[in-house]
Every structure is written in C-alpha cells, then in structure tokens.
Design an enzyme around this catalytic site. Structure first.
Site, PDB file in Angstrom:
ATOM      1  N   ASP A 231       0.708  -1.138   0.069  1.00  0.00           N
ATOM      2  CA  ASP A 231       0.071   0.003  -0.074  1.00  0.00           C
ATOM      3  C   ASP A 231       0.990   1.310   0.178  1.00  0.00           C
ATOM      4  O   ASP A 231       1.826   1.286   0.851  1.00  0.00           O
ATOM      5  CB  ASP A 231      -0.837  -0.165   1.209  1.00  0.00           C
ATOM      6  CG  ASP A 231      -1.764   1.125   1.408  1.00  0.00           C
ATOM      7  OD1 ASP A 231      -2.689   1.040   0.378  1.00  0.00           O
ATOM      8  OD2 ASP A 231      -1.857   1.946   2.333  1.00  0.00           O
ATOM      9  N   GLU A 291       1.403  -0.646  -5.003  1.00  0.00           N
ATOM     10  CA  GLU A 291       0.583   0.341  -5.561  1.00  0.00           C
ATOM     11  C   GLU A 291       1.111   1.480  -5.983  1.00  0.00           C
ATOM     12  O   GLU A 291       1.806   2.468  -5.218  1.00  0.00           O
ATOM     13  CB  GLU A 291      -0.475   0.728  -4.258  1.00  0.00           C
ATOM     14  CG  GLU A 291      -1.488   1.686  -4.832  1.00  0.00           C
ATOM     15  CD  GLU A 291      -2.193   2.399  -3.695  1.00  0.00           C
ATOM     16  OE1 GLU A 291      -3.289   2.999  -3.889  1.00  0.00           O
ATOM     17  OE2 GLU A 291      -1.352   2.628  -2.474  1.00  0.00           O
TER      18      GLU A 291
HETATM   19  C1  NOJ Z   1      -4.172   3.238  -0.895  1.00  0.00           C
HETATM   20  C2  NOJ Z   1      -5.541   2.433  -0.481  1.00  0.00           C
HETATM   21  O1  NOJ Z   1      -5.758   1.739  -1.753  1.00  0.00           O
HETATM   22  C3  NOJ Z   1      -6.598   3.217  -0.297  1.00  0.00           C
HETATM   23  O2  NOJ Z   1      -7.792   2.585  -0.118  1.00  0.00           O
HETATM   24  C4  NOJ Z   1      -5.978   4.050   1.233  1.00  0.00           C
HETATM   25  O3  NOJ Z   1      -6.962   5.124   1.609  1.00  0.00           O
HETATM   26  C5  NOJ Z   1      -4.645   4.814   1.155  1.00  0.00           C
HETATM   27  N1  NOJ Z   1      -3.922   3.878   0.503  1.00  0.00           N
HETATM   28  C6  NOJ Z   1      -4.159   4.814   2.483  1.00  0.00           C
HETATM   29  O4  NOJ Z   1      -3.788   3.526   3.029  1.00  0.00           O
END
Ligand code: NOJ
Length: 568
Positions: A231, A291
C-alpha cells in the site's frame, strides 16, 4: 533437436534468472520460464463487501471461504484481500492497529488459517495487503510513541516541533484534506500523517521500524500467504529537512492549494527499501505487488528495479488513466508498459476508483463495453488484477447525501468529492434482498442494478458479462499464445478499433476490439508476422454478425470483441 534447443534455451533463461531471483523462486519456473504469478489471474476482494457469513452486514473471512468454489470456477488464481487486520476502521482497515492478527469483525486468525488451507485446496493463492507507510494511532507502537518525547518508540513515527506557535512544521498537505501535521498537546509536537489523522506515518529511516515491518511479512509468509500488495509505497520516505513543497495553481476538491509533493513522495530511498523487502520476499518465494502511481514509463520501469530486484508486479495505473474508449491512447499505454522490460500488470478498477463499468460505459451499451474491456485487459501480455464484481458489471452506487457517506475522503470533500463508497458496495450474489450478500442491512447499500447483475442470474444467462469473463479466463489459462506470446500492435492508425496479435512460436491469437458505437469492418495482413493464410478460428466473440474467421474482412458490431486463433 527442437526439443533439445528449447530445453537449452530454458536452462539459459533459468540460469540468468537465478542471478537475480532466489533459489526458491527458480524452483517455481514453469516449462516456459514463467513464474506462477505471470500465469495467474489476480482478484481483489474488499473483505467488508464480499460475503457476510454471520449476517452482521459486514463481509468476513468465512464468507470469502464459502465462495472459493465460485472463484475457482471463474478462473481466479490468487486473491488479494484488502486489509483485514485489527483496525479502528478510520480508513476501513488501512489504519492497522495490529499487523499480526485479524479484526474480530472479519473473524479470527484461525479463520484465516482455515481460509488459507481451503484456498490452497482450490489452488488459489492469498496475497495480503501490507499497509506499510502508516499505522493506526491505536497501534501499540504509536501509543508508546505518543506517550512521551523519550519513549522507546518515539522515533518510530515522524514528530516535529511547530514552525511557530500554532504553525505546523511545514506546508505539506494530507491526501485526505488539510495539513499533513497533527498537533499532540501531550508532548507538544506535531506528528506527520499523509493520509487521515488516524493514519500516522511510520519513520522508515529508523532501522527498528524496518526490522519490525519485515518481521510482519515473515509472520504472514509463515501463515501461508504468497505475497503482498504494498500500500502507498511511493510515500514511505520524507525529506528529513522538511522543505516546503512547491505550490501549484488552483485548489483541490478539499479546497486546499494544489501542491507538488516533491519532498514527501517518490523519494529515491523508496527503491532502496523495496530491494530489501524483495529480499525477504524472495526468501519466501513470494510476490510483491506495488500500489505504484507512476506518471510516466520511466517511473514505472524503476519499480521493477535495475536487476529485477524490487517489485515483481508494479501496478500500471497509467493504463486506467485512459478514461475513455480510445484505441490510440490504449495503444500508447500498452506500448509504455511493454517497453519497461518488466512484466506488465494491468488493472481497470479497484476500491479507490469508480467502477470500470461506469468509467467506460456509455449508459446504453454498458454490458458490451464491460466485455470489451475484459477482452482487452485479460488478453494483454501481463498479469491482470480484477476487482470483485467487475465480472458481473457491477456499477457504482454513490451516496447522494453527506450523512450517508462512510469514506473519510467523501466526508472531508463533500460535495465535490463523494468518496469511494460507491465502488465498495456488497458483492451481488443473487436478486434477493441485499443481493444475497447478507440477511441484514449491509454497511453500504447495493445499487438497484443488482436485480439484473448478480452471480446466480448471470450464471444462467449465456450472454451475461459473467459468462463472458468465465469463457475468457478459461481461454487465457489454456492458450499458450495468450499466456506466453509477445504483443504485436496491429493496424495502428485505426482510430476506432484496437487490434493486436499475441504471438508465441508458431502460434498466434488475434484480438480485435471495436471501441466505437458504430459497426466496423477491419482487414489484417499478417504475412509480415509469419501468418500469410489470412484465416483464423474464432475463439470468442461478442459480434453477432458471425465474423467467420476471414482476417481480410472482420466485421464487428458496435463495441464488439473478436478473438481468434490465427492459422498459419
Ligand atoms: C491506498 C489504498 O488503496 C487506499 O484505499 C487507502 O485509503 C490509502 N492507500 C491509505 O492507506
């Protein structure tokens, strides 16, 4: 002779690969030199919304367990489960208060172990979501960190003095609106949070943090997970001198100044850290999915690492910035992904963006367009990551009143930013109340379209979006050209039709996608590609006009897909 040459080639590939992959990884190469995740179809599950086994309105692990047959049958090989760790749920699990347990609302660690065992029996792998940039303030590390300036964990987070009384340390803004600094009266300093106040950033410059987080990954590897989705990796490091970020023109949806996150996003240290995380992953034969919000090909390329030693699967979000059915723009993005030298990872939707059904749909032909999009991202060279419900043509169900909004972004940004609730609604299993997700009112309401777009109805309808996905995934798993073939763009100046060849040795599959609302006729000359016959055998099509397999006259209905095996 050919067989021996092929074997030799494989040995050479394996030998090269083993210089950058661990022993454990080389052991998993298939006969064509692919690792399991290159042949796999990934599927993201937002656990609150997938299946509710105890009827409390929130999905859970036992619910996921009960749907493994469905997932296997669909053609899914790996599940990425969004965070299900204990959490105050400020950002629905992306605020973790204990990395080594399961939130009681989702079940227990035993339930997880059970799920992992059952998934294995189904030959489905599990990928956990690793929220490594920040924790919840309820995490024991933060509780200690905030307890005094001299606490053992003080330096595990980013604490700084105010610039002047009442003024945060610098101008950095939170991605969830407002300053990225929160004052803590108890110790008289600010802590940094890129996301919500309830998501303080960890200090990855502290080796103790790094060690503790690597140990978290080891904990889950021991529990049978096959990897992590990382993430917000871009945000792991911040400029220690806290330089102000440059301001840009205009304001964002929260009413804050637009800002270039020059000093707190994509710092070079991110790559050093990814290499270390990768080492631990390699020791466990695991895959890392990033991500990775990159804005150009070079940035994307960097995430693979110069020696293929960072993230094996950086998600290519540039692909889904193409928010319209534009063959030219998709061509460019595919070419970008192809040119990195890494293995492409395609997504068209997730829990942070409006559903693909809405983004690409024209309101009239949405089902055809959903099949068209599937026809593209599931036939490209690379690994696709599906989002639950995409296979049904689930649509967004955005809140219409601020008081109904659950997502912190929607609460802060209403009405300009409605938040992400709309794309996180319960999976539509059947046409009974709450779409068969739960016997009680679910945490988010299902859209009215669940009556027509649900698993049981679509399984019974040969023309449904779900059936198209099932056929396509079955094809993708068995066809060598789709699994291993290279990507060759065709008819590149056609403004309406995106076409390409997936070519593997003496086999090829042609994919022809009419991205326009009018019927199209296209013609291919593949003699230059080694296929002079101009004939194909139809593998899958949504065109009713029976395209027939003559490649010099492929007739396509509006938004139709044609996939054919090219004859030599
Ligand atoms: C990316 C995640 O996909 C999202 O849903 C989240 O709000 C943020 N990172 C913070 O962790």
């Amino acid at each position: 002779m050919l067989r021996n040459l092929r074997l030799l080639a494989l040995l050479i590939v394996s030998a090269c690969v083993s210089t950058s992959f661990s022993q454990a990884q080389t052991r998993t190469l298939d006969s064509e030199g692919h690792q399991w995740w290159q042949n796999a179809v990934f599927y993201e599950i937002y656990p609150r919304s997938f299946a509710d086994s105890n009827n409390d309105g929130i999905g859970d692990l036992k619910g996921i367990d009960s749907k493994l047959d469905y997932l296997k049958d669909l053609g899914v090989d790996a599940l990425w489960i969004s965070p299900c760790y204990p959490s105050p749920q400020v950002d629905f699990g992306y605020d973790v208060s204990d990395y080594e347990n399961i939130d009681p609302m989702y079940g227990t660690l035993k339930d997880f172990e059970h799920l992992a065992r059952d998934a294995k029996k189904h030959d489905i792998r599990i990928i956990m979501d690793f929220v490594l940039n920040h924790t919840s303030p309820q995490h024991k590390w933060f509780l200690d960190s905030a307890s005094s300036r001299t606490s053992a964990h003080r330096d595990w987070y980013i604490w700084r003095d105010s610039k002047a009384p009442g003024v945060p340390p610098n101008n950095w803004l939170s991605g969830f609106g407002g300053s990225a600094w929160q004052f803590d009266p108890k110790t008289g300093q600010y802590y940094y949070h890129f996301f919500a106040i309830g998501q303080p950033d960890l200090n990855w410059r502290n080796p103790a943090v790094e060690k503790a987080m690597f140990d978290v990954t080891r904990f889950w590897y021991k529990h049978g997970v096959s990897g992590f989705r990382l993430d917000a990796v871009d945000l792991l490091f911040e400029d220690p001198d806290l330089h102000d970020n440059p301001l840009l023109e205009g304001k964002n949806e929260f009413g804050d100044a637009n800002m270039q996150n020059k000093y707190n996003d994509k710092l070079p240290e991110v790559h050093t850290e990814l290499k270390k995380l990768r080492k631990v992953a390699d020791e466990n034969n695991a895959v890392l999915i990033g991500e990775t919000y990159t804005s150009n090909r070079d940035e994307l390329k960097e995430y693979y690492g110069d020696h293929n030693d960072e993230v094996q699967m950086p998600m290519d979000f540039m692909f889904c910035t193409v928010d319209k059915l534009s063959p030219a723009e998709f061509r460019t993005q595919i070419a970008n992904a192809e040119s990195t030298g890494g293995w492409p990872v395609y997504v068209i939707g997730n829990h942070d963006m409006p559903r693909s059904y809405e983004r690409y749909g024209d309101g009239k032909h949405n089902d055809q367009i959903a099949k068209l999009m599937a026809g593209m991202y599931l036939t490209l060279r690379g690994t696709p990551i599906m989002y639950y419900g995409e296979e049904l043509g689930m649509e967004n169900n955005d809140p219409t009143r601020k008081e109904d909004v659950k997502d912190p972004i929607g609460i802060a940004g209403w009405p300009k930013e409605k938040g992400r609730d709309g794309e996180r609604t319960p999976m539509q299993w059947n046409d009974s109340p709450n779409a068969g997700f739960s016997q009680t009112t679910p945490w988010l309401p299902v859209p009215a379209s669940y009556k027509t777009h649900n698993v049981s109805g679509e399984l019974a309808d040969p023309a449904s979006v779900l059936q198209f996905y099932r056929h396509l995934l079955a094809l993708r798993h068995q066809d060598h050209a789709l699994l291993y073939g290279d990507y060759v763009a065709l008819n590149q100046d056609n403004p309406n039709v995106l076409s390409y060849l997936r070519r593997y040795k003496d086999e090829a599959v042609i994919v022809v996608l009419n991205m326009s609302a009018t019927a199209q006729q296209v013609s291919f000359d593949l003699s230059g590609e080694g296929f002079p016959s101009a004939k194909a055998t139809t593998l899958l099509t949504t065109s009713t006009g029976a395209p027939g397999g003559q490649l010099n006259q492929v007739a396509l209905d509006p938004f139709a897909v044609y996939i054919g095996k090219v004859s030599r």
